[in-house]
Structures are given as C-alpha cells and as structure tokens.
Design a protein around this motif. Structure first.
Motif, PDB file in Angstrom:
ATOM      1  N   THR A 290      -2.613 -15.738 -14.395  1.00  0.00           N
ATOM      2  CA  THR A 290      -0.953 -15.239 -13.588  1.00  0.00           C
ATOM      3  C   THR A 290       0.532 -15.096 -13.967  1.00  0.00           C
ATOM      4  OG1 THR A 290      -1.291 -16.866 -11.872  1.00  0.00           O
ATOM      5  CG2 THR A 290      -2.906 -15.102 -11.143  1.00  0.00           C
ATOM      6  N   LEU A 291       1.163 -16.198 -14.483  1.00  0.00           N
ATOM      7  CA  LEU A 291       2.294 -15.905 -14.569  1.00  0.00           C
ATOM      8  C   LEU A 291       2.511 -16.747 -16.415  1.00  0.00           C
ATOM      9  CD1 LEU A 291       5.074 -17.107 -12.743  1.00  0.00           C
ATOM     10  CD2 LEU A 291       5.168 -17.549 -15.318  1.00  0.00           C
ATOM     11  N   TYR A 292       3.033 -15.500 -16.881  1.00  0.00           N
ATOM     12  CA  TYR A 292       3.444 -15.564 -18.014  1.00  0.00           C
ATOM     13  C   TYR A 292       4.587 -15.421 -19.008  1.00  0.00           C
ATOM     14  CZ  TYR A 292      -1.247 -14.246 -17.690  1.00  0.00           C
ATOM     15  OH  TYR A 292      -2.724 -13.903 -17.372  1.00  0.00           O
ATOM     16  N   ASN A 293       4.478 -15.880 -20.170  1.00  0.00           N
ATOM     17  CA  ASN A 293       6.197 -15.899 -20.943  1.00  0.00           C
ATOM     18  C   ASN A 293       7.038 -14.723 -21.142  1.00  0.00           C
ATOM     19  OD1 ASN A 293       4.727 -16.582 -22.765  1.00  0.00           O
ATOM     20  ND2 ASN A 293       6.215 -15.822 -23.888  1.00  0.00           N
ATOM     21  N   THR A 294       8.076 -15.066 -21.363  1.00  0.00           N
ATOM     22  CA  THR A 294       9.023 -13.182 -21.557  1.00  0.00           C
ATOM     23  C   THR A 294       8.370 -13.102 -23.164  1.00  0.00           C
ATOM     24  OG1 THR A 294      10.750 -13.964 -19.259  1.00  0.00           O
ATOM     25  CG2 THR A 294      11.475 -12.292 -21.848  1.00  0.00           C
ATOM     26  N   GLU A 295       8.880 -11.743 -22.935  1.00  0.00           N
ATOM     27  CA  GLU A 295       8.204 -11.211 -24.473  1.00  0.00           C
ATOM     28  C   GLU A 295       9.742 -10.184 -25.111  1.00  0.00           C
ATOM     29  OE1 GLU A 295       5.376  -7.701 -26.416  1.00  0.00           O
ATOM     30  OE2 GLU A 295       5.418  -7.995 -24.246  1.00  0.00           O
ATOM     31  N   TYR A 296      10.228  -9.782 -23.779  1.00  0.00           N
ATOM     32  CA  TYR A 296      11.016  -9.509 -24.096  1.00  0.00           C
ATOM     33  C   TYR A 296      12.481  -8.855 -23.512  1.00  0.00           C
ATOM     34  CZ  TYR A 296       9.085  -4.551 -23.262  1.00  0.00           C
ATOM     35  OH  TYR A 296       8.673  -3.536 -22.956  1.00  0.00           O
ATOM     36  N   ARG A 297      13.166  -8.533 -23.621  1.00  0.00           N
ATOM     37  CA  ARG A 297      14.562  -8.245 -23.262  1.00  0.00           C
ATOM     38  C   ARG A 297      14.963  -6.677 -23.143  1.00  0.00           C
ATOM     39  NH1 ARG A 297      14.885 -13.672 -22.619  1.00  0.00           N
ATOM     40  NH2 ARG A 297      14.906 -13.322 -24.811  1.00  0.00           N
ATOM     41  N   SER A 312      11.967 -12.046 -28.058  1.00  0.00           N
ATOM     42  CA  SER A 312      12.056 -12.644 -27.258  1.00  0.00           C
ATOM     43  C   SER A 312      11.566 -14.104 -28.688  1.00  0.00           C
ATOM     44  CB  SER A 312      10.976 -13.247 -26.314  1.00  0.00           C
ATOM     45  OG  SER A 312      11.627 -13.591 -25.375  1.00  0.00           O
ATOM     46  N   THR A 313      10.928 -13.680 -29.468  1.00  0.00           N
ATOM     47  CA  THR A 313      10.637 -14.417 -30.972  1.00  0.00           C
ATOM     48  C   THR A 313      11.594 -14.011 -31.743  1.00  0.00           C
ATOM     49  OG1 THR A 313       8.788 -12.886 -31.354  1.00  0.00           O
ATOM     50  CG2 THR A 313       8.263 -14.907 -30.190  1.00  0.00           C
ATOM     51  N   SER A 314      12.306 -13.382 -31.596  1.00  0.00           N
ATOM     52  CA  SER A 314      13.819 -13.280 -32.768  1.00  0.00           C
ATOM     53  C   SER A 314      15.385 -13.544 -32.323  1.00  0.00           C
ATOM     54  CB  SER A 314      13.649 -11.407 -32.801  1.00  0.00           C
ATOM     55  OG  SER A 314      14.825 -10.951 -33.472  1.00  0.00           O
ATOM     56  N   PRO A 315      15.757 -14.000 -33.637  1.00  0.00           N
ATOM     57  CA  PRO A 315      17.480 -14.232 -32.822  1.00  0.00           C
ATOM     58  C   PRO A 315      18.796 -13.675 -32.733  1.00  0.00           C
ATOM     59  CG  PRO A 315      17.282 -14.907 -35.248  1.00  0.00           C
ATOM     60  CD  PRO A 315      15.375 -14.021 -33.997  1.00  0.00           C
ATOM     61  N   ASN A 340      10.289  -7.162 -36.068  1.00  0.00           N
ATOM     62  CA  ASN A 340      10.887  -7.442 -37.596  1.00  0.00           C
ATOM     63  C   ASN A 340      12.176  -8.070 -37.940  1.00  0.00           C
ATOM     64  OD1 ASN A 340      12.259  -7.239 -40.132  1.00  0.00           O
ATOM     65  ND2 ASN A 340      11.901  -4.778 -40.298  1.00  0.00           N
ATOM     66  N   ILE A 341      11.825  -9.471 -37.918  1.00  0.00           N
ATOM     67  CA  ILE A 341      12.957 -10.268 -38.053  1.00  0.00           C
ATOM     68  C   ILE A 341      14.377  -9.950 -39.041  1.00  0.00           C
ATOM     69  CG2 ILE A 341      13.249 -11.891 -39.712  1.00  0.00           C
ATOM     70  CD1 ILE A 341      13.744 -13.906 -38.156  1.00  0.00           C
ATOM     71  N   ALA A 342      14.379  -8.757 -39.770  1.00  0.00           N
ATOM     72  CA  ALA A 342      15.797  -8.302 -40.620  1.00  0.00           C
ATOM     73  C   ALA A 342      16.695  -7.237 -40.248  1.00  0.00           C
ATOM     74  CB  ALA A 342      14.604  -8.012 -41.671  1.00  0.00           C
ATOM     75  N   LEU A 343      15.842  -7.041 -38.688  1.00  0.00           N
ATOM     76  CA  LEU A 343      16.329  -6.178 -37.436  1.00  0.00           C
ATOM     77  C   LEU A 343      17.974  -6.830 -36.827  1.00  0.00           C
ATOM     78  CD1 LEU A 343      13.521  -3.943 -36.718  1.00  0.00           C
ATOM     79  CD2 LEU A 343      15.115  -3.015 -38.169  1.00  0.00           C
ATOM     80  N   SER A 344      18.572  -5.949 -36.782  1.00  0.00           N
ATOM     81  CA  SER A 344      20.002  -6.936 -36.005  1.00  0.00           C
ATOM     82  C   SER A 344      21.385  -5.428 -36.197  1.00  0.00           C
ATOM     83  CB  SER A 344      20.959  -8.058 -36.866  1.00  0.00           C
ATOM     84  OG  SER A 344      21.224  -8.668 -36.222  1.00  0.00           O
ATOM     85  N   GLY A 345      21.926  -5.734 -34.684  1.00  0.00           N
ATOM     86  CA  GLY A 345      22.837  -5.006 -34.592  1.00  0.00           C
ATOM     87  C   GLY A 345      22.674  -3.479 -34.241  1.00  0.00           C
TER      88      GLY A 345
END
Length: 359
Positions: A290-297, A312-315, A340-345
């Motif tokens: 009934t309670l789960y970790n943050t997937e994204y912000r 949350s799984t991407s830097p 996609n870990i290559a995406l930034s900015g």
C-alpha cells in the motif's frame, strides 16, 4: 536549555507524534504515496513540484499535444467505460504531460500556464453516475482541464459540467484526487469523498499528499503548531513516509525557501523539497502493498512554461520548453521516453512524432 529539559521536551513531542500517528493508522487506510508542492510567493516565477510513487513503472512518456485534439472521455484505451453521456471535446490549448500506462494523464502543463497533478487518494468516491453531467473516465480528468481551461477559476467552472467516473485498469482503481494551479499562483485541491466534490480553492493551498482527505490533513497539520518564526534545525518534524508526515514536512520546508535569483534556483528549490518527501526504495510499511517508492519527480515553471522531469533511476534531470513546440491544430503529437540514461538537460529537440496519439 539543560540536557534534562531537552530530553523531557523530546519525549513529550515523541508522545504527541506517536498518539497522532496511532490515530491516523487506526482511523485511516494506508495509501500510495505522492506529494505536490506549490511555491507561489517568490518574485521570480510560480513553480510547482510533485513526486510520483508507484510499485512498478507507470510507463511514463513525456507527451506534447497540439491544440485541436479530439477527445472521448468515455474511452479507456479502446474500451467504452462511460456509456451514457460521455464527455467529448476538442482541445483549445496545447500541453505537455506525463502519461501513465498510455491511458491517462497524471501530470502536466498547458500553454496558458495551468498545471494539473493527479495523486492517489484511497478515500475517493465519485458517487453514483449522474447522467445529467458529461462522464469522464478519471484517467482523463486532468487532461480535460488542460485542454479547456487557462486558469484555476476556469477549471473549477468546467468541473460543474462533468463528473469523473471510477475506472479500473490492469486491476488498479483510479482512486484519484486532483491539484491544480496557474501562472498567477492561484491553487485548488479537488477531492470526491462520500460521493461529493470537496474543493479547497485559494493561494494558501500549497501541499497535497494522500490519505486522509484534505480537511483531515489540515487538522493534523494544526496539531503540530510549528513555530515557523523561530524554527531551528532542532524543530521537531515527522520524518517517515506516511502521507501525513510528508504533508507536514513539505509544508514546513516550503515556508523557508530562499528567494531565487534565477530559474535554476527556483527549480532547484522545489525539487529539493520533492526529494525530501520522496519515498526511498524499500521504505518500511506496516501494510505491505500500500505504499511504494518514488518512481519520478516533476517540476514546472508555470510562468515560463517549462517542464522538468527526474526519473528516480536516472542521475539526470531533463527539461523542455513548451513554447518551442508547434502547438497549432494539425501539428503532430510529440513524444519522448524519459527512461534513457543518455538524456540530460534540455531535451526539447529530442522529441519524436508519435505514431499514434495515446488518447
């Protein structure tokens, strides 16, 4: 203050916290976690952030819709779920949204600076179907407002004409409540409890989490009686991941955000609070499932129409400028998978034409 006095105060506050939380646990069902935080009193821009917390990937896709989209609020994917008087409309405004499972919008911004955020509320009850109002499957509730309203006031007026309808997709019920805000800083929280809409409208409604319903969250907040004027790093705050804890913590820290010098500082400020109230991976929960970790912000600059996304799984944080997209009727729907870990900015130019509009 002596060490003895400090220990006595600490024990007293701990007792208050335990009693308050025991009441919440006994009287309220556990809920999935999400948080929305609005910052509307700085001099630079109106900005808002949210967390999305879920037990699996919601398959988020960043999607830009042009004006002139024809919608059918009675459809859930290809299934007809509202048979009598379904809401049908053509969008007046373009928008950028984060979709969930390809069947609904959970977060977004339109070209006029209206933002919407759908969060989980187990207490949600849309009531029996009122066929005198156009029925709208709940996953398109936010998109309907983005498509048709430029301000919170207009969105609330539109709500008089429609009724969200409870639907289930892949075994998950759309027990949702909605927060909206606009570029002026106006805000509203909309919940359906016991079959009746409850609306909290005003610039002062800055934070929303999950259960219990909003009126009860405000009552719990008052019990803390935090002295914001004399706060220090030793001011007692609830620190766990329960929705009532996050409500207090987000409210507290939002009050102390320093005046930003630029957009970078404004977005950094709102994301700092979103990260503070995020649910870490594997956070303990007394009712498993009934309670789960943050997937994204997400973070939105409503003044400058920019949308920020952090998986949350991407830097990396990625962002887009809505004004740079073609939003004219007939323009293509544009999409980007943020996983996609290559995406930034700035990823404005990374979007591709959708093969088919999700809804």
């Amino acid at each position: 203050m002596t060490n003895l006095t400090s220990r006595v105060i600490h024990r007293a506050m701990s007792g208050i916290l335990a009693t308050t939380l025991l009441g919440v646990v006994l009287l309220q069902p556990a809920a999935n976690a999400c948080t929305r935080i609005l910052w509307n009193n700085n001099k630079l821009a109106v900005v808002v952030g949210r967390t999305m917390d879920w037990p699996e990937s919601t398959q988020p896709i960043l999607t830009v819709f042009p004006r002139g989209m024809k919608r059918d609020g009675g459809l859930l994917a290809s299934e007809v779920v509202v048979k009598e008087n379904p809401a049908r409309w053509t969008s007046k405004y373009g928008s950028v949204v984060t979709t969930a499972y390809g069947v609904g919008t959970v977060d977004g911004l339109n070209e006029k600076g209206l933002g919407v955020h759908l969060l989980y509320l187990k207490a949600t009850d849309f009531g029996p179907r009122d066929v005198s109002k156009a029925g709208l499957q709940a996953g398109l509730w936010g998109q309907y407002l983005l498509d048709n309203a430029a301000t919170v006031k207009e969105a609330l007026e539109l709500m008089q004409k429609i009724q969200p309808v409870m639907v289930t997709y892949q075994g998950i019920k759309a027990t949702l409540h909605l927060s909206i805000e606009d570029a002026s800083g106006d805000s509203a929280i909309i919940e359906y409890v016991n079959g009746k809409p409850q609306v909290h409208h005003g610039r002062e409604f800055l934070v929303m989490t999950n259960d219990p319903p909003y009126e009860e969250q405000l009552a719990l907040l008052k019990k803390w009686e935090l002295d914001f004027a004399n706060a220090t790093r030793q001011t007692m705050l609830p620190g766990n991941v329960d929705p009532s804890h996050r409500f207090v913590r987000a409210t507290y820290f939002e009050r102390f955000l320093p005046e930003p010098k630029n957009q970078q500082e404004a977005i950094a400020g709102i994301l700092a609070i979103a990260r503070n109230v995020s649910v870490p991976f594997g956070a303990p929960n007394n009712a498993p499932g009934t309670l789960y970790n943050t997937e994204y912000r997400t973070a939105i600059d409503l003044t400058n129409k920019r949308y920020f996304f952090e998986l949350s799984t991407s830097p990396n944080v990625v962002w887009l400028d809505l004004a740079q997209f073609n939003l004219n009727p007939g323009a293509p729907v544009m999409v980007l998978n943020p996983d996609n870990i290559a995406l930034s900015g700035n990823v404005t130019t990374k979007f591709q034409k959708a093969l088919k509009a999700p809804f």
